[in-house]
Design a protein around this motif. Structure first.
Motif, PDB file in Angstrom:
ATOM      1  N   ARG A  13      13.743  10.123 -13.038  1.00  0.00           N
ATOM      2  CA  ARG A  13      13.181   8.653 -12.383  1.00  0.00           C
ATOM      3  C   ARG A  13      12.706   7.750 -13.484  1.00  0.00           C
ATOM      4  O   ARG A  13      12.974   6.465 -13.065  1.00  0.00           O
ATOM      5  N   ALA A  14      12.186   8.128 -14.374  1.00  0.00           N
ATOM      6  CA  ALA A  14      11.571   7.198 -15.461  1.00  0.00           C
ATOM      7  C   ALA A  14      12.766   6.581 -15.957  1.00  0.00           C
ATOM      8  O   ALA A  14      12.603   5.129 -16.409  1.00  0.00           O
ATOM      9  N   ALA A  15      13.722   7.120 -16.282  1.00  0.00           N
ATOM     10  CA  ALA A  15      14.993   6.555 -16.868  1.00  0.00           C
ATOM     11  C   ALA A  15      15.598   5.557 -15.834  1.00  0.00           C
ATOM     12  O   ALA A  15      16.062   4.193 -16.124  1.00  0.00           O
ATOM     13  N   ILE A  16      15.769   5.785 -14.672  1.00  0.00           N
ATOM     14  CA  ILE A  16      16.278   4.911 -13.544  1.00  0.00           C
ATOM     15  C   ILE A  16      15.070   3.671 -13.431  1.00  0.00           C
ATOM     16  O   ILE A  16      15.880   2.442 -13.418  1.00  0.00           O
ATOM     17  N   GLU A  22      15.558  -3.352 -16.161  1.00  0.00           N
ATOM     18  CA  GLU A  22      16.637  -4.240 -17.374  1.00  0.00           C
ATOM     19  C   GLU A  22      17.447  -4.876 -16.282  1.00  0.00           C
ATOM     20  O   GLU A  22      17.716  -6.081 -16.655  1.00  0.00           O
ATOM     21  N   LEU A  23      17.977  -4.247 -15.263  1.00  0.00           N
ATOM     22  CA  LEU A  23      18.577  -5.128 -14.381  1.00  0.00           C
ATOM     23  C   LEU A  23      18.103  -6.449 -13.816  1.00  0.00           C
ATOM     24  O   LEU A  23      18.649  -7.348 -13.611  1.00  0.00           O
ATOM     25  N   GLN A  29      17.460 -13.642 -15.853  1.00  0.00           N
ATOM     26  CA  GLN A  29      18.158 -14.523 -16.793  1.00  0.00           C
ATOM     27  C   GLN A  29      19.189 -15.099 -16.252  1.00  0.00           C
ATOM     28  O   GLN A  29      19.540 -16.320 -16.771  1.00  0.00           O
ATOM     29  N   ARG A  30      19.973 -14.709 -15.422  1.00  0.00           N
ATOM     30  CA  ARG A  30      21.216 -15.047 -14.606  1.00  0.00           C
ATOM     31  C   ARG A  30      20.598 -16.288 -13.916  1.00  0.00           C
ATOM     32  O   ARG A  30      21.620 -17.361 -13.844  1.00  0.00           O
ATOM     33  N   ALA A  31      19.926 -16.048 -13.287  1.00  0.00           N
ATOM     34  CA  ALA A  31      19.093 -17.181 -12.348  1.00  0.00           C
ATOM     35  C   ALA A  31      18.932 -18.402 -12.942  1.00  0.00           C
ATOM     36  O   ALA A  31      18.909 -19.628 -12.841  1.00  0.00           O
ATOM     37  N   GLY A  32      18.291 -18.191 -14.404  1.00  0.00           N
ATOM     38  CA  GLY A  32      18.058 -19.226 -15.412  1.00  0.00           C
ATOM     39  C   GLY A  32      19.262 -20.229 -15.649  1.00  0.00           C
ATOM     40  O   GLY A  32      19.450 -21.409 -15.688  1.00  0.00           O
TER      41      GLY A  32
END
Length: 99
Positions: A13-16, A22-23, A29-32
């Motif tokens: 769960r911590a990894a997810i 990050e996603l 970033q894509r919205a920028g």
């Protein structure tokens, strides 16, 4: 950490959760870049929706998904939602600038 290295549910769960952060950061970033597209499209007199570009983006995403062994149809669905959001944002801002 790779999924197969997770030994417990809390660890998994911590990894997810970390991957989700990050996603979201990548989507922000894509919205920028979408915001920058608004400026460039305004200067060039381009519309928010450019159908050829939409299909190019979708084809790229499908190809990348297939290369990674990921479900290309699901990737396309997700990206069409992202693209639709992006175009709506562009249309809203471009429309406001036209007023």
């Amino acid at each position: 950490m790779r999924p197969e290295n997770c030994q417990t549910m809390p660890e998994l769960r911590a990894a997810i959760d970390a991957l989700d952060r990050e996603l979201v950061a990548k989507l922000a970033q894509r919205a920028g870049y979408i915001d920058r597209a608004i400026t460039l499209k305004t200067a060039q007199g381009l519309p928010a929706r450019i159908d050829d570009r939409v299909e190019e983006v979708v084809a790229n995403v499908r190809r990348h998904a297939q290369d990674l062994g990921y479900d290309a149809a699901l990737a396309e669905q997700l990206w069409r939602v992202i693209i639709d959001w992006s175009i709506t944002r562009e249309e809203t801002v471009l429309g406001a600038k036209a007023d």
